[in-house]
Design a protein around this motif. Structure first.
Motif, mmCIF file in Angstrom:
data_model
loop_
_atom_site.group_PDB
_atom_site.id
_atom_site.type_symbol
_atom_site.label_atom_id
_atom_site.label_comp_id
_atom_site.label_asym_id
_atom_site.label_seq_id
_atom_site.Cartn_x
_atom_site.Cartn_y
_atom_site.Cartn_z
ATOM 1 N N THR A 178 -4.993 31.779 -11.125
ATOM 2 C CA THR A 178 -5.501 32.458 -12.314
ATOM 3 C C THR A 178 -5.477 33.973 -12.159
ATOM 4 O O THR A 178 -5.584 34.698 -13.143
ATOM 5 N N THR A 186 -3.404 30.275 -21.740
ATOM 6 C CA THR A 186 -3.216 28.869 -22.104
ATOM 7 C C THR A 186 -2.848 28.068 -20.857
ATOM 8 O O THR A 186 -2.444 28.629 -19.828
ATOM 9 N N VAL A 187 -2.959 26.755 -20.964
ATOM 10 C CA VAL A 187 -2.552 25.892 -19.854
ATOM 11 C C VAL A 187 -1.058 26.051 -19.591
ATOM 12 O O VAL A 187 -0.612 26.048 -18.443
ATOM 13 N N ARG A 191 0.657 27.034 -16.117
ATOM 14 C CA ARG A 191 1.691 26.179 -15.514
ATOM 15 C C ARG A 191 2.915 27.006 -15.136
ATOM 16 O O ARG A 191 3.508 26.798 -14.063
ATOM 17 N N HIS A 208 -1.382 19.514 -17.281
ATOM 18 C CA HIS A 208 -2.510 19.708 -18.194
ATOM 19 C C HIS A 208 -3.670 18.801 -17.818
ATOM 20 O O HIS A 208 -4.842 19.220 -17.791
ATOM 21 N N VAL A 211 -5.386 20.187 -14.403
ATOM 22 C CA VAL A 211 -6.163 21.429 -14.432
ATOM 23 C C VAL A 211 -7.369 21.330 -15.364
ATOM 24 O O VAL A 211 -8.417 21.934 -15.102
ATOM 25 N N THR A 212 -7.247 20.571 -16.449
ATOM 26 C CA THR A 212 -8.389 20.443 -17.358
ATOM 27 C C THR A 212 -9.377 19.395 -16.859
ATOM 28 O O THR A 212 -10.533 19.381 -17.295
ATOM 29 N N LEU A 218 -11.128 25.516 -15.224
ATOM 30 C CA LEU A 218 -10.868 26.217 -16.477
ATOM 31 C C LEU A 218 -12.040 26.028 -17.430
ATOM 32 O O LEU A 218 -12.637 24.959 -17.489
#
Length: 253
Positions: A178, A186-187, A191, A208, A211-212, A218
């Protein structure tokens, strides 16, 4: 205590070298400067300089960072700061033959920041540029610079390789990726950071989900953006998690 005679020991200098990494045009790039003075005059090198007598290592690295990029190092005590670059000590390099002028020990630092602007040369450098790390490490060839590819000055190829590997390994188990992103991203943008740093293509849906689904990685901001084109994409910011469990393992290539 036995008498101490400083003149009994040979003098040596201490420098800081910066491995400044960013993602530009979907490629992991490093900042290099062309040396304007001997030794290695005309060669590309990592930015850096000698540590002054009135500063510590972190202060010298921060000063060189500001001089070369205009950025300040991120202050962990001020999490609200948005213009700070991630700065961490990388390794120490002390081969007696690494600098032909005298015995010089370098303490290298790794710097990560998002989409940094065009660099400006300063000090004993007469030009500066962003270059793909694969080109600098001899793993790919850039058509525009094919005629001027020469080894990096001093032992900077080794330092750069160590810095790149540190970044590649740390984004597996930490939120360091990050640091390449703006405050809200955004994701898909995150990426592309992983893809640029690792040099691989990742499955968008699996990425997605990972990471979420990692608690604290996030945090949704509540906003959306269309800067990637197409449908509005949800915006996130970095969460408070510093370690990823399970880690985001690098694909084997």
């Amino acid at each position: 205590m036995s008498p101490y005679d400083p003149s009994a020991f040979p003098p040596f200098a201490v420098t800081v070298d910066l491995v400044v990494l960013t993602v530009r045009r979907h490629a992991l790039c490093a900042l290099v400067v062309r040396r304007g003075e001997p030794p290695f005059q005309g060669s590309w090198a990592l930015p850096g300089g000698f540590v002054r007598t009135d500063e510590d290592l972190a202060g010298a690295a921060g000063r060189e960072l500001a001089e070369e990029t205009g950025l300040c190092a991120h202050d962990p005590a001020d999490p609200g700061a948005v213009n700070g670059a991630h700065l961490e000590q990388l390794a120490t390099y002390g081969d007696p033959r690494r600098d032909p002028r005298m015995r010089v020990v370098s303490v290298a630092h790794l710097v990560l920041a998002p989409d940094l602007p065009a660099p400006r040369a300063g000090g004993d450098a007469n030009s500066a540029r962003w270059a793909p790390v694969g080109e600098l490490l001899g793993r790919e060839e850039s058509a525009s610079d094919a005629g001027e590819q020469v080894p990096l000055a001093f032992d900077h190829a080794l330092i750069l390789a160590d810095g790149v590997e540190r970044a590649r390994s740390k984004i597996e188990y930490s939120s360091l990726a990050t640091a390449f992103c703006p405050p809200e991203f955004t994701v898909g943008e995150l990426r592309r950071v992983y893809e640029a740093v690792w040099g691989v293509a990742l499955d968008p849906r699996n990425f997605h989900r990972k990471v979420t689904g990692t608690p604290g990685f996030l945090v949704p901001t509540g906003g959306t953006t269309t800067r990637q084109g197409g449908r509005p994409a949800q915006l996130f910011r970095a969460g408070g998690a510093t370690l990823l469990n399970p880690p985001m393992l690098r694909p084997e290539v």
